[in-house]
Design a protein around this motif. Sequence first.
Motif: not given
Length: 312
Positions: A104-114, A192-208
């Motif tokens: 996650v930190t690698g991907q965040v830094l990748r996008h943050h630094l362009g 500016e950056i959203v990281v998804l680390l939720l479980p897969d439940t009926p309540a979280t489906e299509n949360v984004m």
Amino acid sequence: MTLNILFSARPNFWKKYEAPLPRALAEAGIDARVFQPGEVAAEDVDYIVFAPNGPVEDFAPFVKAKAALSLWAGVESVVGNETLQMPLARMVDTSLTEGMVEWVTGQVLRHHLGLDRHIVNPEHDWKFVIPPLARDRVVTVLGLGALGMACAEALVALNFRVRGWSRSAKEVAGVASFSGEDGLLAAVEGAEIVVLLLPDTPATENVMDARAFAAMAEGGFVINPGRGPLIDDAALLAALDSGQLAHATLDVFRQEPLPEGHTFWAHPKVTVTAHTASETRPWSASQAVAANILRAEAGEELVGLVDRGAGY
């Protein structure tokens, strides 16, 4: 007393755990024998260590088993199994957490630094673009369980302006925390950056969904190492095509492996990785299993005990 432990997983898993699991049990001082399905009578099994896609699907015959210990962090495919009435624990493993934090930190830094603008630069343009400092970048982590909390803390340590959202209120040092349905849009508003680390439940489906993408800062980034159904795929593609989002890095999908010909493969604003953001390592997962068995034998609550009502 010697404990009988059933290991239920696909053959390639057994090859990985055949040595480290008995060793971890022995090092923890547990007198145990590990069996594969068919090698021990169901009524003699004390604990079940399993992968949800393994051969055991009917847990009813294991009348003496004290707990089912999953080798996976996600239990959405088994939590609704009505035959599984014994305590169920998901995998909570230090290597799983460390691997997720690194990814996650690698991907965040990748996008943050362009970094992509320099890695993919066939025109050899001299792109003099100064990225903002981390303290000026809002990163929202959806899901503040063990993995999400660890990632949020790592991002705070890098000086990002971190927000977190969870079903129930959580307190994390340095993180602006939101909770409940009303807190979701507030958590992603202007992010500016959203990281998804939720479980897969009926309540979280299509949360984004379309509304959540529209609430983000224009040109934002979505990173999903959580679960595929967390994202409304059609809404994601529309947000990418309109420019509301600059890029999506996806490690999980509704169908895996991602089918050949799927739109995500060829989309210029999508990075696909093969569910590799974090993986349990047999040696550390075996130690986690042994530690949980020790807890159960002492009458203590299991680490990673699943709340059946919540689905995780």
